[in-house]
Design a protein around this motif. Structure first.
Motif, short mmCIF file in Angstrom:
data_model
loop_
_atom_site.label_atom_id
_atom_site.label_comp_id
_atom_site.label_asym_id
_atom_site.label_seq_id
_atom_site.Cartn_x
_atom_site.Cartn_y
_atom_site.Cartn_z
N GLY A 148 0.83 -1.20 0.00
CA GLY A 148 0.00 0.00 0.00
C GLY A 148 0.86 1.24 0.00
N SER A 149 0.21 2.38 -0.04
CA SER A 149 0.94 3.65 -0.05
C SER A 149 0.09 4.73 0.59
CB SER A 149 1.32 4.06 -1.48
OG SER A 149 0.15 4.22 -2.28
N VAL A 150 0.77 5.75 1.08
CA VAL A 150 0.09 6.89 1.69
C VAL A 150 1.00 8.10 1.57
CG1 VAL A 150 0.99 6.36 4.00
CG2 VAL A 150 -1.10 7.71 3.77
N GLU A 151 0.43 9.25 1.32
CA GLU A 151 1.22 10.47 1.20
C GLU A 151 1.74 10.90 2.57
OE1 GLU A 151 -0.99 13.59 -0.62
OE2 GLU A 151 -0.67 12.85 -2.66
N GLU A 152 2.97 11.37 2.56
CA GLU A 152 3.49 11.98 3.78
C GLU A 152 2.63 13.19 4.13
OE1 GLU A 152 7.30 13.89 3.49
OE2 GLU A 152 7.06 14.29 1.35
N SER A 153 2.64 13.54 5.39
CA SER A 153 1.88 14.69 5.92
C SER A 153 0.37 14.47 5.86
CB SER A 153 2.24 15.99 5.17
OG SER A 153 3.62 16.26 5.25
N SER A 154 -0.07 13.21 5.62
CA SER A 154 -1.51 12.94 5.61
C SER A 154 -2.07 13.04 7.03
CB SER A 154 -1.79 11.55 5.03
OG SER A 154 -1.43 11.47 3.67
N MET A 155 -3.38 13.21 7.11
CA MET A 155 -4.04 13.34 8.40
C MET A 155 -4.09 11.99 9.10
SD MET A 155 -7.22 15.86 7.40
CE MET A 155 -7.83 15.79 9.08
N ASP A 156 -4.14 12.04 10.43
CA ASP A 156 -4.32 10.82 11.21
C ASP A 156 -5.60 10.11 10.78
OD1 ASP A 156 -2.06 11.55 12.50
OD2 ASP A 156 -3.00 12.00 14.43
N ASN A 157 -5.58 8.80 10.89
CA ASN A 157 -6.70 7.92 10.58
C ASN A 157 -6.95 7.76 9.08
OD1 ASN A 157 -8.45 6.12 11.92
ND2 ASN A 157 -10.20 7.42 11.43
N THR A 158 -6.03 8.26 8.25
CA THR A 158 -6.13 8.04 6.81
C THR A 158 -6.01 6.54 6.53
OG1 THR A 158 -5.20 10.20 6.27
CG2 THR A 158 -5.10 8.52 4.56
N LEU A 159 -6.91 6.01 5.69
CA LEU A 159 -6.88 4.59 5.34
C LEU A 159 -5.69 4.32 4.43
CD1 LEU A 159 -8.19 1.76 5.40
CD2 LEU A 159 -9.55 2.47 3.41
N THR A 199 -11.85 -5.53 11.02
CA THR A 199 -11.97 -5.32 9.57
C THR A 199 -10.66 -5.51 8.83
OG1 THR A 199 -11.50 -2.93 9.67
CG2 THR A 199 -13.80 -3.64 10.01
N GLY A 200 -9.52 -5.48 9.54
CA GLY A 200 -8.23 -5.58 8.88
C GLY A 200 -7.79 -4.30 8.20
N GLU A 201 -8.49 -3.20 8.45
CA GLU A 201 -8.12 -1.92 7.83
C GLU A 201 -6.92 -1.32 8.57
OE1 GLU A 201 -11.71 0.36 7.98
OE2 GLU A 201 -12.40 -0.38 6.03
N LEU A 202 -5.94 -0.91 7.77
CA LEU A 202 -4.74 -0.28 8.32
C LEU A 202 -4.86 1.23 8.14
CD1 LEU A 202 -1.89 -0.94 9.52
CD2 LEU A 202 -1.02 -0.73 7.18
N HIS A 203 -4.78 1.96 9.25
CA HIS A 203 -4.92 3.41 9.23
C HIS A 203 -3.64 4.08 9.72
CE1 HIS A 203 -9.34 3.65 8.51
NE2 HIS A 203 -9.30 2.43 9.03
N LEU A 204 -3.50 5.33 9.32
CA LEU A 204 -2.36 6.13 9.76
C LEU A 204 -2.59 6.59 11.19
CD1 LEU A 204 0.28 7.25 8.59
CD2 LEU A 204 -0.96 9.30 7.94
N ALA A 205 -1.54 6.48 12.00
CA ALA A 205 -1.66 6.85 13.41
C ALA A 205 -0.74 7.98 13.81
CB ALA A 205 -1.38 5.63 14.30
N ASN A 206 0.18 8.36 12.91
CA ASN A 206 1.17 9.35 13.29
C ASN A 206 1.59 10.13 12.05
OD1 ASN A 206 2.99 10.72 14.98
ND2 ASN A 206 3.48 8.83 16.09
N TYR A 207 2.33 11.19 12.26
CA TYR A 207 2.80 12.04 11.15
C TYR A 207 3.92 11.34 10.40
CZ TYR A 207 4.98 15.97 8.73
OH TYR A 207 5.52 16.80 7.77
N LEU A 208 3.77 11.22 9.10
CA LEU A 208 4.79 10.59 8.26
C LEU A 208 5.62 11.64 7.54
CD1 LEU A 208 2.83 7.65 6.56
CD2 LEU A 208 4.43 7.52 8.47
N ASP A 209 6.92 11.42 7.53
CA ASP A 209 7.83 12.31 6.82
C ASP A 209 8.68 11.44 5.89
OD1 ASP A 209 9.61 14.16 5.88
OD2 ASP A 209 10.36 14.79 7.85
#
Length: 405
Positions: A148-159, A199-209
């Motif tokens: 999977g992938s997620v943008e840095e600086s995304s908000m907490d709880n982003t799927l 549900t097995g959903e992985l969410h963002l919990a912290n600030y990514l850089d």
């Protein structure tokens, strides 16, 4: 006619004989009955100690010789011979270990036939033997590795992604109820993700850089029995790529630059100006875009970007005149090809970096201005008549050139 259904089919008919006397004639038919029971079987175990696991009996056997038989999956259809029946007593025994995941319910068709004529004495009976589940199957992930992938600086709880696993044990049972859990994270440190247990959903919990860590590898555990200690578990890997956003401003390697060029010449590469950017290399978030703030009003210069090195190449596209200006002072700025991310865009401040260009003098031949001239000569002009004067200019001093031949 009197009907009585309490103990069977009881019919009394009133008749008159030849002498006119009344008498009652009684007809009785006992109610035929299948007597049955079926004990559930537990998969993976020797159930023969519970034999007979079922018994069938027709009350027709009170007055008739009855032969019992059975048919169905596990009997005369594959897998064969799991169940057998005593043709005289109707007792059904189990002979081998069963697997609920292959056959959760055995449907046994039971028959009672007259032993001599083979005539069916009863309608076929359907007997259902349920196979009880044991927790003999681990959770199985849909993939060995999830990506999977997620943008840095995304908000907490982003799927970020969803992990999928299944369990072959009985549906809606504790043996197949899966609980998900993050076992480890690499690089280690503060937990960057949270997992929804059900549900097995992985969410963002912290600030990514991304500039700190460009990817993470997680080990996720799926356990049945709702994650209890006596459940069976499986592991999978999850690779999360941190996508770059333009959250870093470009800077220049030096606070000022200088170069020199001879007058009356052009240059396709007068100076290279190194830009520095922490965003992903070779992306538009990293690629520099140079512009002039001042000093190039006459458009003698241009700056193009070398995409391989992120350097600005300063070019001279119009000749410079030492006699006009010995030093050119330029002020340049830098930004990225991509727009700045909304999280930092308001912090961007336009600032200039000075570039000093020294124009070197060269010895120049005298030049006529204009480059051509027309003189008129009267007719019948005598020799040595002065037609006119055409003087050359010394380009270095701007005065009339001397010693011109």
């Amino acid at each position: 006619v009197l009907l009585d259904f309490t103990i069977g089919f009881h019919v009394e008919v009133k008749e008159w004989d030849e002498n006119g006397m009344v008498r009652w004639k009684t007809f009785r038919r006992q109610k035929r009955e299948w007597i049955k029971f079926a004990a559930a079987c537990r998969e993976g175990e020797d159930n023969s100690k519970r034999n007979p696991i079922a018994r069938i009996r027709s009350d027709c056997e009170e007055n008739n010789p009855i032969t019992y038989s059975i048919s169905g999956v596990g009997i005369d259809s594959a897998p064969f011979g799991i169940f057998v029946v005593n043709p005289r007593t109707g007792e059904i025994n189990i002979t081998s270990i069963v697997d609920r995941e292959l056959t959760p319910v055995f449907v046994i068709r039971c028959f009672a036939k007259h032993s001599l004529t083979g005539i069916d004495m009863e309608q076929p009976l359907e007997l259902r033997v349920r196979v009880l589940d044991i927790n003999d199957n681990p959770p199985v992930f849909a993939q060995t590795v999830f990506t999977g992938s997620v943008e840095e600086s995304s908000m907490d709880n982003t799927l970020v992604m969803k992990i999928i696993a299944t369990d072959a044990d009985e549906p809606n049972h504790l043996n197949s109820k899966i609980a998900f859990k993050i076992e480890s994270q690499e690089p280690s440190g503060a937990p960057m993700f949270i997992m929804n247990k059900y549900t097995g959903e992985l969410h963002l919990a912290n600030y990514l850089d991304r500039e700190q860590h460009s990817s993470y590898t997680l080990v996720v555990k799926a356990s049945d029995r709702d994650g209890a200690a006596d459940g069976i578990s499986s592991l999978c890997s999850c690779n999360v790529k941190v996508l770059d956003v333009n959250d870093n401003f470009p800077t220049l390697a030096q606070s000022s630059f200088s170069a020199s060029i001879s007058e009356n010449s052009l240059s396709s590469e007068l100076l290279r100006i190194q830009a520095l950017d922490a965003d992903e290399e070779f992306s538009d978030n990293w690629l520099a875009e140079f512009y002039f703030l001042s000093g190039n009003e006459d458009n003698c210069f241009e700056i193009v970007t070398d995409r391989a090195t992120n350097q600005g190449i300063l070019r001279v596209i119009k000749e410079l005149n030492y006699e006009h200006l010995q030093t050119r002072s330029l002020l340049i700025g830098v930004r990225n090809v991509a727009a700045f991310h909304h999280s930092v865009a308001h912090e961007y401040q336009m600032s200039g970096t000075p570039i000093t260009i020294e124009v070197k003098n060269v010895i120049e031949p005298p030049r006529f201005h204009p480059s051509s001239i027309v003189f008129s000569v009267p007719a019948n002009t005598r020799a040595n008549y002065i037609v006119g004067t055409y003087t050359a200019t010394d380009e270095d001093t701007g005065t009339i050139a001397s010693n011109v031949v």
